[in-house]
Design an enzyme around this catalytic site. Structure first.
Site, PDB file in Angstrom:
ATOM      1  N   CYS A 146       0.506  -0.960  -0.370  1.00 23.90           N
ATOM      2  CA  CYS A 146      -0.201  -0.528   0.397  1.00 23.90           C
ATOM      3  C   CYS A 146       0.906   1.434  -0.203  1.00 23.90           C
ATOM      4  O   CYS A 146       0.392   2.353  -1.191  1.00 23.90           O
ATOM      5  CB  CYS A 146      -0.744   0.103   1.261  1.00 23.90           C
TER       6      CYS A 146
HETATM    7  N1  LIG Z   1      -4.474  -5.373   1.170  1.00 23.04           N
HETATM    8  C1  LIG Z   1      -3.378  -4.113   2.432  1.00 23.04           C
HETATM    9  O1  LIG Z   1      -3.555  -4.211   3.066  1.00 23.04           O
HETATM   10  C2  LIG Z   1      -5.163  -3.295   2.059  1.00 23.04           C
HETATM   11  C3  LIG Z   1      -5.023  -1.876   2.980  1.00 23.04           C
HETATM   12  C4  LIG Z   1      -6.364  -1.470   2.677  1.00 23.04           C
HETATM   13  C5  LIG Z   1      -6.644  -1.125   1.256  1.00 23.04           C
HETATM   14  N2  LIG Z   1      -6.112  -2.354   0.005  1.00 23.04           N
HETATM   15  C6  LIG Z   1      -7.020  -2.095  -1.091  1.00 23.04           C
HETATM   16  O2  LIG Z   1      -7.450  -3.153  -1.284  1.00 23.04           O
HETATM   17  C7  LIG Z   1      -7.842  -4.039  -2.309  1.00 23.04           C
HETATM   18  C8  LIG Z   1      -7.799  -5.094  -2.365  1.00 23.04           C
HETATM   19  O3  LIG Z   1      -6.023  -5.639  -1.777  1.00 23.04           O
HETATM   20  P1  LIG Z   1      -5.657  -7.021  -1.485  1.00 23.04           P
HETATM   21  O4  LIG Z   1      -4.264  -6.571  -0.647  1.00 23.04           O
HETATM   22  O5  LIG Z   1      -6.953  -7.526  -0.367  1.00 23.04           O
HETATM   23  O6  LIG Z   1      -5.978  -7.724  -2.510  1.00 23.04           O
HETATM   24  P2  LIG Z   1      -5.186  -9.604  -2.861  1.00 23.04           P
HETATM   25  O7  LIG Z   1      -4.425  -9.220  -4.312  1.00 23.04           O
HETATM   26  O8  LIG Z   1      -4.691 -10.091  -1.321  1.00 23.04           O
HETATM   27  O9  LIG Z   1      -6.816 -10.089  -3.146  1.00 23.04           O
HETATM   28  C9  LIG Z   1      -7.883  -9.556  -3.916  1.00 23.04           C
HETATM   29  C10 LIG Z   1      -8.725 -11.219  -3.878  1.00 23.04           C
HETATM   30  O10 LIG Z   1      -9.983 -10.715  -4.857  1.00 23.04           O
HETATM   31  C11 LIG Z   1      -9.970 -12.143  -5.800  1.00 23.04           C
HETATM   32  N3  LIG Z   1     -10.915 -11.489  -6.902  1.00 23.04           N
HETATM   33  C12 LIG Z   1      -9.940 -10.377  -7.986  1.00 23.04           C
HETATM   34  N4  LIG Z   1     -10.886 -10.210  -9.240  1.00 23.04           N
HETATM   35  C13 LIG Z   1     -12.595 -10.754  -8.544  1.00 23.04           C
HETATM   36  C14 LIG Z   1     -13.209 -11.026  -9.044  1.00 23.04           C
HETATM   37  N5  LIG Z   1     -13.550 -10.290 -10.377  1.00 23.04           N
HETATM   38  N6  LIG Z   1     -14.721 -11.385  -8.491  1.00 23.04           N
HETATM   39  C15 LIG Z   1     -13.971 -12.578  -7.397  1.00 23.04           C
HETATM   40  N7  LIG Z   1     -12.974 -12.419  -6.924  1.00 23.04           N
HETATM   41  C16 LIG Z   1     -11.896 -11.483  -7.631  1.00 23.04           C
HETATM   42  C17 LIG Z   1      -8.238 -12.373  -5.863  1.00 23.04           C
HETATM   43  O11 LIG Z   1      -9.065 -14.155  -6.501  1.00 23.04           O
HETATM   44  C18 LIG Z   1      -8.491 -12.301  -4.173  1.00 23.04           C
HETATM   45  O12 LIG Z   1      -8.333 -13.743  -3.608  1.00 23.04           O
HETATM   46  C19 LIG Z   1      -7.039  -3.108  -3.013  1.00 23.04           C
HETATM   47  O13 LIG Z   1      -7.427  -1.932  -3.431  1.00 23.04           O
HETATM   48  C20 LIG Z   1      -6.042  -2.771  -1.987  1.00 23.04           C
HETATM   49  O14 LIG Z   1      -5.528  -1.520  -2.421  1.00 23.04           O
HETATM   50  C21 LIG Z   1      -5.796  -3.151   0.124  1.00 23.04           C
END
Ligand SMILES: NC(=O)c1ccc[n+]([C@@H]2O[C@H](COP(=O)([O-])OP(=O)(O)OC[C@H]3O[C@@H](n4cnc5c(N)ncnc54)[C@H](O)[C@@H]3O)[C@@H](O)[C@H]2O)c1
Length: 473
Positions: A277
């Site tokens: 992030c």
């Molecule tokens: N990880 C963090 O600490 C964090 C913190 C704040 C914000 N975010 C934001 O949250 C969002 C997700 O981040 P993350 O780290 O969880 O990502 P990630 O890659 O760990 O997980 C995303 C999940 O979404 C699934 N996915 C993707 N497209 C899909 C669809 N069309 N239908 C169903 N499932 C689908 C993937 O298989 C995966 O399991 C991002 O925008 C990120 O910037 C993450």
């Protein structure tokens, strides 16, 4: 949860995207008594959750999933899950573009499917949690939802942008006890519903900041940009302290943090920030400013200073490493309690050193597999902490894992020339390890250091352990 509270709450909640953020969100909602339907197109993730197991490494995640199996199910069937629920949280990835913006590809795909289901449904609340560029909720997400549902946001369905502020390794804690809750609402009804829902989820009385989506989107990027600036300030301070006899970055930041205008969190001078992030949110803020014809000099300077940290550390390591010496890197995760290696300083250091032909051996308690995928055979992975230490001529502690704090002097000692230990986070105690290794604590001036340890190559970075308490990042 009490029966009263439940009756005014949604039948079920769907969480679309069960990754690093979505899986803990789903688990926390189930933990609070809600029926939760998680949706993911990764079948392994779906299977693991349905078996009561965590699909990824995150403290307490498996415990919460296992304890709430009767309330938490996962599926790849987006349509059914949305039909059965009253609120959907969208937590799919928004990968960074080359220019620094975020791709909405996954978000918009999800919204098309979601929108179609909303056609045949009563009022449904859609909450976008994924990180997006300011303007995306109103200008891109809402039109897609309206077009596919043939309904208007505000009457047919509600739409909020509500990001989470979590650090991997403490996601569950951060979700249940947030500093504050941010809600960008397209209309007051949607905002009120989401705020009431969050009140039932949080263990604390976190303040709720409600606003329009554009302000919430800017706030999300601004928080992370501010924190990266603060970390970079602390690093700048550490670089000054380590060049002044008698100076200790931890002593200075501990006092600095007492000033209410500053605060002590994320004020630990050490090495660069990383993770999924901070780096990209900071870049996105600069990109946004550029797009608008504004300047983001501070965010850009932070980014450049952060990039330099690994090169600075690499030259210190090289200045202490004899010809053909082996560098041991302790810590490949970007922070403790996670297996995520994205932009981690340990990983970047390994890349810089191996590119220069320096043999590197590395160890991490959790992130070895992820690092293997990224580093592709360019270095050796030790099978234990002990092996990594024993093989290293210069040992660099890049991640302040708890397990590294208790390195035994007997393990660090070796015959002949003492092993060099570069402690980027000052987690070891000079009193304990100082007599057996050539100990270099970043951020600490030289005067405590024995003459034989000075100066440190061209870097002239002095060394001493500091045991003074300081707030870790
Ligand atoms: N990880 C963090 O600490 C964090 C913190 C704040 C914000 N975010 C934001 O949250 C969002 C997700 O981040 P993350 O780290 O969880 O990502 P990630 O890659 O760990 O997980 C995303 C999940 O979404 C699934 N996915 C993707 N497209 C899909 C669809 N069309 N239908 C169903 N499932 C689908 C993937 O298989 C995966 O399991 C991002 O925008 C990120 O910037 C993450």
């Amino acid at each position: 949860m009490s029966g009263d509270k439940m009756s005014s709450c949604p039948r079920a909640i769907s969480v679309l995207g069960l990754g690093k953020l979505g899986a803990p969100i789903a688990a926390c909602f189930a933990h609070k008594g809600y029926r939760v339907i998680g949706i993911d197109n990764n079948l392994d993730t779906v299977r693991l959750i349905n078996e009561g197991r965590a699909p990824l490494y995150e403290p307490r995640l498996e415990e919460l999933i296992a304890a709430n199996r009767e309330r938490l199910i996962a599926t790849e069937n987006c349509e059914e899950a949305i039909l059965e629920s009253d609120i959907t949280f969208i937590v799919v990835p928004t990968p960074s573009d080359k220019d620094g913006g975020f791709s909405l590809h996954h978000v918009l795909l999800a919204c098309k499917r979601l929108g179609k289901v909303l056609r045949d449904k009563q009022y449904h609340l859609v909450v976008l949690t994924s990180t997006v560029l300011p303007g995306a909720t109103e200008n891109e997400v809402r039109p897609i939802l309206e077009a596919h549902s043939q309904k208007r946001s505000g009457s047919g369905f509600g739409l909020c942008y509500s990001p989470e502020f979590v650090a991997l390794g403490s996601v569950i804690h951060n979700l249940l006890k947030p500093d504050f809750i941010l809600i960008g609402e397209s209309d007051p009804k949607a905002g009120e519903r989401l705020a009431s829902f969050y009140r039932t989820v949080c263990d604390n009385e976190a303040p709720i900041a409600r606003m329009n989506s554009i302000n919430a989107e800017i706030t999300k990027l601004a928080v992370n940009t501010f924190v990266t600036t603060k970390i970079t300030f602390a690093n700048m301070l550490a670089r000054v302290c380590e060049r002044m006899a008698g100076a200790d970055a931890d002593v200075v930041t501990a006092a600095l943090g007492l000033d209410a205008r500053i605060g002590g969190r994320y004020l630990k001078g050490a090495i660069g920030y990383g993770g999924p992030c901070f780096p990209r949110d900071n870049l996105a803020f600069s990109f946004l400013a550029q797009q608008l014809g504004a300047r983001a000099d501070l965010a850009e300077a932070t980014h450049h200073a952060n990039r330099e940290e690994v090169h600075r550390l690499a030259s210190l390591v090289r200045s202490k490493n004899a010809k053909d010496g082996i560098v041991g890197i302790l810590g490949l995760a970007y922070k403790p309690d996670t297996d995520v290696v994205e932009e981690s300083q340990g990983l970047l250091l390994a890349q810089v050193l191996t590119a220069a032909g320096i043999p590197v051996v590395a160890y991490d308690p959790a992130a070895m597999n992820n690092a293997r995928h990224r580093l592709n055979g360019s270095l050796r992975f030790a099978d234990s902490l002990e092996t990594c230490v024993k093989e290293a001529d210069v040992l660099v502690i890049t991640t302040p894992w708890e397990a590294f704090r208790h390195l035994e002097p007997a393990l660090l000692r070796r015959p002949g020339l003492p092993r060099v230990v570069i402690d980027c986070w000052r987690i070891l105690d000079l009193e304990i390890v100082g007599s057996v290794v050539d100990y270099i604590a970043l951020g600490v001036g030289a005067q405590f250091h024995e003459a034989k340890h000075l100066p440190i190559g061209s870097e002239n970075v002095g060394a001493s352990a500091s045991t003074s308490p300081s707030t870790l990042r």
